[in-house]
Design an enzyme around this catalytic site. Structure first.
Site, mmCIF file in Angstrom:
data_model
loop_
_atom_site.group_PDB
_atom_site.id
_atom_site.type_symbol
_atom_site.label_atom_id
_atom_site.label_comp_id
_atom_site.label_asym_id
_atom_site.label_seq_id
_atom_site.Cartn_x
_atom_site.Cartn_y
_atom_site.Cartn_z
ATOM 1 N N ALA A 31 3.062 -33.263 84.924
ATOM 2 C CA ALA A 31 3.661 -34.397 85.988
ATOM 3 C C ALA A 31 5.147 -34.020 85.792
ATOM 4 C CB ALA A 31 3.285 -35.633 86.147
ATOM 5 N N GLU A 34 12.663 -34.145 87.182
ATOM 6 C CA GLU A 34 13.932 -33.607 86.733
ATOM 7 C C GLU A 34 14.374 -34.120 85.027
ATOM 8 O OE1 GLU A 34 16.798 -31.376 86.698
ATOM 9 O OE2 GLU A 34 15.502 -31.224 88.207
ATOM 10 N N HIS A 36 12.239 -34.275 82.411
ATOM 11 C CA HIS A 36 11.528 -32.961 81.679
ATOM 12 C C HIS A 36 12.142 -31.745 81.788
ATOM 13 C CE1 HIS A 36 7.906 -35.312 82.967
ATOM 14 N NE2 HIS A 36 7.849 -35.655 81.567
ATOM 15 N N GLN A 152 9.577 -44.329 70.526
ATOM 16 C CA GLN A 152 8.891 -42.993 70.434
ATOM 17 C C GLN A 152 9.674 -41.850 69.389
ATOM 18 O OE1 GLN A 152 6.001 -40.776 73.231
ATOM 19 N NE2 GLN A 152 7.688 -39.502 73.596
HETATM 20 N N1 LIG Z 1 14.077 -39.858 82.726
HETATM 21 C C1 LIG Z 1 13.683 -39.112 81.635
HETATM 22 N N2 LIG Z 1 14.846 -38.464 81.149
HETATM 23 C C2 LIG Z 1 14.934 -37.480 80.082
HETATM 24 N N3 LIG Z 1 13.601 -37.554 79.333
HETATM 25 C C3 LIG Z 1 12.633 -38.012 79.710
HETATM 26 C C4 LIG Z 1 12.336 -38.647 81.042
HETATM 27 N N4 LIG Z 1 11.251 -39.247 81.167
HETATM 28 C C5 LIG Z 1 10.516 -38.726 80.185
HETATM 29 N N5 LIG Z 1 11.269 -38.067 79.625
HETATM 30 C C6 LIG Z 1 10.798 -37.481 78.108
HETATM 31 O O1 LIG Z 1 9.859 -36.422 78.465
HETATM 32 C C7 LIG Z 1 9.125 -36.001 77.447
HETATM 33 C C8 LIG Z 1 7.729 -36.194 77.847
HETATM 34 O O2 LIG Z 1 7.412 -37.419 78.443
HETATM 35 P P1 LIG Z 1 6.205 -37.948 79.591
HETATM 36 O O3 LIG Z 1 5.417 -36.341 79.901
HETATM 37 O O4 LIG Z 1 5.481 -39.103 78.930
HETATM 38 O O5 LIG Z 1 7.026 -38.167 80.745
HETATM 39 P P2 LIG Z 1 7.223 -39.574 81.367
HETATM 40 O O6 LIG Z 1 7.919 -39.529 82.738
HETATM 41 O O7 LIG Z 1 8.117 -40.576 80.308
HETATM 42 O O8 LIG Z 1 5.807 -40.324 81.594
HETATM 43 P P3 LIG Z 1 5.385 -41.722 81.448
HETATM 44 O O9 LIG Z 1 5.601 -42.176 82.858
HETATM 45 O O10 LIG Z 1 4.111 -41.655 81.001
HETATM 46 O O11 LIG Z 1 6.462 -42.501 80.583
HETATM 47 C C9 LIG Z 1 9.312 -37.149 76.423
HETATM 48 O O12 LIG Z 1 10.138 -36.850 75.248
HETATM 49 C C10 LIG Z 1 10.002 -38.183 77.319
HETATM 50 O O13 LIG Z 1 10.968 -39.116 76.655
HETATM 51 C C1 LIG Z 2 5.331 -36.967 72.921
HETATM 52 C C2 LIG Z 2 4.112 -37.122 73.943
HETATM 53 C C3 LIG Z 2 3.969 -35.801 74.521
HETATM 54 C C4 LIG Z 2 3.073 -37.071 73.165
HETATM 55 O O1 LIG Z 2 1.577 -37.174 73.887
HETATM 56 C C5 LIG Z 2 4.138 -38.213 74.653
HETATM 57 O O2 LIG Z 2 4.075 -39.303 74.089
HETATM 58 C C6 LIG Z 2 5.239 -37.934 75.911
HETATM 59 O O3 LIG Z 2 5.021 -37.344 76.914
HETATM 60 O O4 LIG Z 2 6.152 -38.755 75.548
HETATM 61 N N1 BAL Z 3 6.091 -41.365 77.730
HETATM 62 C C1 BAL Z 3 5.412 -41.958 76.669
HETATM 63 C C2 BAL Z 3 3.797 -41.501 76.929
HETATM 64 C C3 BAL Z 3 3.177 -42.682 77.262
HETATM 65 O O1 BAL Z 3 3.455 -43.545 77.967
HETATM 66 O O2 BAL Z 3 1.907 -42.655 76.867
#
Ligand SMILES: Nc1ncnc2c1ncn2[C@@H]1O[C@H](COP(=O)(O)OP(=O)(O)OP(=O)(O)O)[C@@H](O)[C@H]1O
Ligand SMILES: CC(C)(CO)[C@@H](O)C(=O)[O-]
Ligand code: BAL
Length: 288
Positions: A31, A34, A36, A152
């Site tokens: 999912a 920006e 990521h 994390q």
């Molecule tokens: N807004 C953001 N800015 C920078 N890095 C991010 C951001 N959101 C997520 N990440 C990073 O992207 C990586 C993958 O995270 P993940 O796929 O869980 O996305 P997420 O948007 O944080 O989803 P969730 O809603 O599950 O927290 C992790 O290292 C997370 O810290």
């Molecule tokens: C590091 C990770 C990919 C492990 O499942 C998750 O916790 C996330 O998306 O931050």
């Molecule tokens: N972004 C961290 C992953 C989780 O919420 O499980």
């Protein structure tokens, strides 16, 4: 160019054996947004080859959490990876990653049971276990994680140090919407009114950051004030925690703390669990 997509250990091993020079890994649950994409661009600057893993890890979700409804947008994710010049996508199924229930897992210790670990029991054990597996399968030189998931990131740094894993961990700054909301795959769950309430998280962090010259207690007080308003709003914020912690250990800092700290907040808005944080720097000379 479309990345090479590996769905099994064998496919990943085949593509990994062809990598020459440095490899960067960006672990994700898909999912892609920006936030990521900023990690992908950072990875591109760090290494000649960039790999992304897309895997919604059942082991890090507790009972009653959103594992089943977590957004899965594989085709769009591949397009985003292609646009960012990603070379390799590793996208296993849960059955590939866990052919059986794992017997041996990573124990995050006491640090895994505080703050976010208290809100989500078992989460950090599941997260560290899959990150260790992803690192072992991919063998990157560097792995990039977002500072948005600050505990994390701290836990992963701890695991890499404690287990002597041969990888460099890089943290990348949080990407936000123009109004301050930290980008998160879970933001798409929010209705309009819920999103308005959710804005209190970043507003509270800003209020805390603005009070840094007055010391830790003033920071906590300023942030709490904003959150209290959101707890009384409709729909309300159900606060899980607001902490001001040492970035490496996630233990609370004292009132006379000098040096770096993280102001971290989490809560439920409707059924959506949101987290956010801001890094701060306290200097004794700036205390009044
Ligand atoms: N807004 C953001 N800015 C920078 N890095 C991010 C951001 N959101 C997520 N990440 C990073 O992207 C990586 C993958 O995270 P993940 O796929 O869980 O996305 P997420 O948007 O944080 O989803 P969730 O809603 O599950 O927290 C992790 O290292 C997370 O810290
Ligand atoms: C590091 C990770 C990919 C492990 O499942 C998750 O916790 C996330 O998306 O931050
Ligand atoms: N972004 C961290 C992953 C989780 O919420 O499980």
């Amino acid at each position: 160019m479309t990345p090479v997509i590996a769905k099994t250990r064998e496919e990943l091993a085949a593509v990994r054996s062809g990598v020459r020079g440095t490899l960067a890994l960006v672990p994700t649950m898909g999912a892609l947004h920006e936030g990521h994409r900023s990690l992908l661009r950072r990875a591109r600057r760090e290494a000649g080859t960039v790999a992304v893993s897309i895997f919604v890890n059942p082991l890090q979700f507790g009972p009653g959490e959103d594992l089943d409804r977590y957004p899965r947008t594989f085709a769009a994710d591949i397009e985003a990876c292609a646009a960012e010049g990603v070379d390799i996508v590793f996208a296993p199924t849960p059955e590939i990653m866990y052919p059986g229930e794992p017997v041996v897992t990573i124990d995050p210790g006491a640090m895994g049971r505080i703050v976010e670990g208290e809100t989500r029991p078992g989460h950090f054990a599941g997260m560290l276990t899959v990150v260790a597996k992803l690192l072992n399968l991919t063998r990157p030189d560097v792995a990039i994680f977002g500072e948005k998931d600050a505990q994390q990131l701290a836990m992963i740094r701890r695991m890499v140090a404690d287990l002597d894993l041969p990888v460099e961990i890089i943290g990348a700054p949080t990407v936000r919407e123009p109004d301050g909301l930290a980008l998160s795959s879970r933001n798409r769950y929010l209705g309009e009114d819920e999103r308005t309430t959710a804005l209190a998280l970043s507003r509270a962090l800003r209020a805390g950051a603005d009070a840094v010259a007055d010391g830790p207690d003033a920071v906590r007080h300023a942030a709490r004030k904003v959150l209290a308003e959101a707890e009384a709003a409709a729909p309300p914020l159900e606060l899980d925690y607001l902490v001001l912690v040492d970035p490496a250990t996630f233990t609370e800092v004292a009132g006379d703390h000098d040096g770096p700290a993280v102001l971290a907040v989490a809560g439920l808005v409707g059924a959506t669990h949101l987290i956010d944080n801001v890094p701060l720097e306290f200097g004794k000379e700036s205390l009044r």
